[in-house]
Design a protein around this motif. Structure first.
Motif, PDB file in Angstrom:
ATOM      1  N   MET A   1       0.838  -1.178   0.000  1.00 30.02           N
ATOM      2  CA  MET A   1       0.000   0.000   0.000  1.00 30.02           C
ATOM      3  C   MET A   1       0.883   1.241   0.000  1.00 30.02           C
ATOM      4  O   MET A   1       1.850   1.326   0.731  1.00 30.02           O
ATOM      5  N   ILE A   2       0.524   2.187  -0.827  1.00 28.62           N
ATOM      6  CA  ILE A   2       1.170   3.501  -0.847  1.00 28.62           C
ATOM      7  C   ILE A   2       0.227   4.457  -0.135  1.00 28.62           C
ATOM      8  O   ILE A   2      -0.977   4.485  -0.413  1.00 28.62           O
ATOM      9  N   HIS A  27       4.102   0.317  -8.680  1.00 28.03           N
ATOM     10  CA  HIS A  27       4.339  -0.828  -7.788  1.00 28.03           C
ATOM     11  C   HIS A  27       3.159  -1.810  -7.741  1.00 28.03           C
ATOM     12  O   HIS A  27       3.193  -2.767  -6.970  1.00 28.03           O
ATOM     13  N   HIS A  28       2.099  -1.549  -8.516  1.00 25.00           N
ATOM     14  CA  HIS A  28       0.900  -2.401  -8.504  1.00 25.00           C
ATOM     15  C   HIS A  28       0.341  -2.526  -7.084  1.00 25.00           C
ATOM     16  O   HIS A  28       0.015  -3.616  -6.616  1.00 25.00           O
ATOM     17  N   GLU A  29       0.268  -1.393  -6.407  1.00 25.24           N
ATOM     18  CA  GLU A  29      -0.236  -1.332  -5.025  1.00 25.24           C
ATOM     19  C   GLU A  29      -1.467  -0.435  -4.978  1.00 25.24           C
ATOM     20  O   GLU A  29      -1.722   0.349  -5.890  1.00 25.24           O
ATOM     21  N   THR A  30      -2.209  -0.527  -3.894  1.00 23.38           N
ATOM     22  CA  THR A  30      -3.344   0.369  -3.695  1.00 23.38           C
ATOM     23  C   THR A  30      -2.834   1.703  -3.148  1.00 23.38           C
ATOM     24  O   THR A  30      -1.754   1.767  -2.557  1.00 23.38           O
ATOM     25  N   LEU A  31      -3.617   2.743  -3.337  1.00 20.87           N
ATOM     26  CA  LEU A  31      -3.285   4.067  -2.812  1.00 20.87           C
ATOM     27  C   LEU A  31      -4.282   4.440  -1.738  1.00 20.87           C
ATOM     28  O   LEU A  31      -5.499   4.320  -1.927  1.00 20.87           O
ATOM     29  N   ASP A  91      12.665   6.235   8.713  1.00 24.00           N
ATOM     30  CA  ASP A  91      12.318   4.859   8.397  1.00 24.00           C
ATOM     31  C   ASP A  91      12.292   4.794   6.871  1.00 24.00           C
ATOM     32  O   ASP A  91      11.776   5.710   6.224  1.00 24.00           O
ATOM     33  N   ASN A  92      12.816   3.737   6.275  1.00 26.90           N
ATOM     34  CA  ASN A  92      12.865   3.690   4.809  1.00 26.90           C
ATOM     35  C   ASN A  92      11.478   3.593   4.176  1.00 26.90           C
ATOM     36  O   ASN A  92      11.348   3.702   2.972  1.00 26.90           O
ATOM     37  N   SER A 110      10.220   1.743  -1.418  1.00 25.30           N
ATOM     38  CA  SER A 110       9.495   0.536  -1.042  1.00 25.30           C
ATOM     39  C   SER A 110       8.050   0.576  -1.549  1.00 25.30           C
ATOM     40  O   SER A 110       7.425   1.634  -1.561  1.00 25.30           O
ATOM     41  N   PRO A 111       7.512  -0.573  -1.957  1.00 24.53           N
ATOM     42  CA  PRO A 111       6.112  -0.592  -2.374  1.00 24.53           C
ATOM     43  C   PRO A 111       5.140  -0.414  -1.202  1.00 24.53           C
ATOM     44  O   PRO A 111       3.943  -0.350  -1.396  1.00 24.53           O
ATOM     45  N   ARG A 112       5.653  -0.324  -0.010  1.00 27.71           N
ATOM     46  CA  ARG A 112       4.848  -0.037   1.182  1.00 27.71           C
ATOM     47  C   ARG A 112       5.412   1.255   1.771  1.00 27.71           C
ATOM     48  O   ARG A 112       6.287   1.216   2.626  1.00 27.71           O
ATOM     49  N   ALA A 113       4.934   2.390   1.250  1.00 33.72           N
ATOM     50  CA  ALA A 113       5.554   3.669   1.599  1.00 33.72           C
ATOM     51  C   ALA A 113       4.522   4.718   1.980  1.00 33.72           C
ATOM     52  O   ALA A 113       3.374   4.681   1.551  1.00 33.72           O
ATOM     53  N   TYR A 114       4.999   5.665   2.788  1.00 36.02           N
ATOM     54  CA  TYR A 114       4.222   6.840   3.187  1.00 36.02           C
ATOM     55  C   TYR A 114       4.934   8.047   2.578  1.00 36.02           C
ATOM     56  O   TYR A 114       6.104   8.297   2.875  1.00 36.02           O
ATOM     57  N   LEU A 115       4.257   8.774   1.700  1.00 44.80           N
ATOM     58  CA  LEU A 115       4.856   9.917   1.004  1.00 44.80           C
ATOM     59  C   LEU A 115       4.473  11.218   1.686  1.00 44.80           C
ATOM     60  O   LEU A 115       3.299  11.488   1.919  1.00 44.80           O
TER      61      LEU A 115
END
Length: 127
Positions: A1-2, A27-31, A91-92, A110-115
């Motif tokens: 998840m992004i 990344h084929h992830e949800t937003l 944190d990365n 990372s495909p699991r990121a907080y922007l």
């Protein structure tokens, strides 16, 4: 998840959403969006993307954010982690835009990121 932190006026919300959406597609992830800052935000019209553009965005609560990213997602921790000598607090998965120019490494996160950032370059949205 992004997860994209979303705050400010309409233009800033659009940039933050578009950068998060581009990364989630790459990344084929949800937003999901962090719109929690609007609870104490009196400028502009608050969170307006859903209303203006008819989006159906997934917004996370503060509790959900802390479950995903821990204490590092708290605003004070983010402000400290963005400044030296507090980088070890970073944190990365918490991505704080390093400058206002285009940052090509954004798509390598990372495909699991907080922007968190302004993400104003149109190059983020060109895929």
């Amino acid at each position: 998840m992004i997860v994209a932190k979303n705050h400010g006026g309409l233009c800033k919300q659009m940039d933050e959403y578009a950068a998060g959406r581009a990364l989630s597609i790459a990344h084929h992830e949800t937003l999901s969006l962090d719109t929690n800052e609007f609870a104490n935000y009196s400028l502009h019209q608050g969170y307006v993307l859903d209303r203006v553009f008819g989006l159906n965005t997934h917004r996370l609560s503060g509790i959900e954010l802390r479950q995903l990213f821990g204490w590092r997602v708290l605003p004070t921790a983010q402000r400290l982690a963005a400044r030296w000598p507090y980088w070890p607090l970073a944190d990365n998965r918490i991505i704080i835009e390093p400058h206002l120019d285009y940052w090509p490494d954004m798509f390598a996160v990372s495909p699991r990121a907080y922007l968190r950032g302004y993400w104003q370059s149109e190059r983020y949205f060109q895929m």
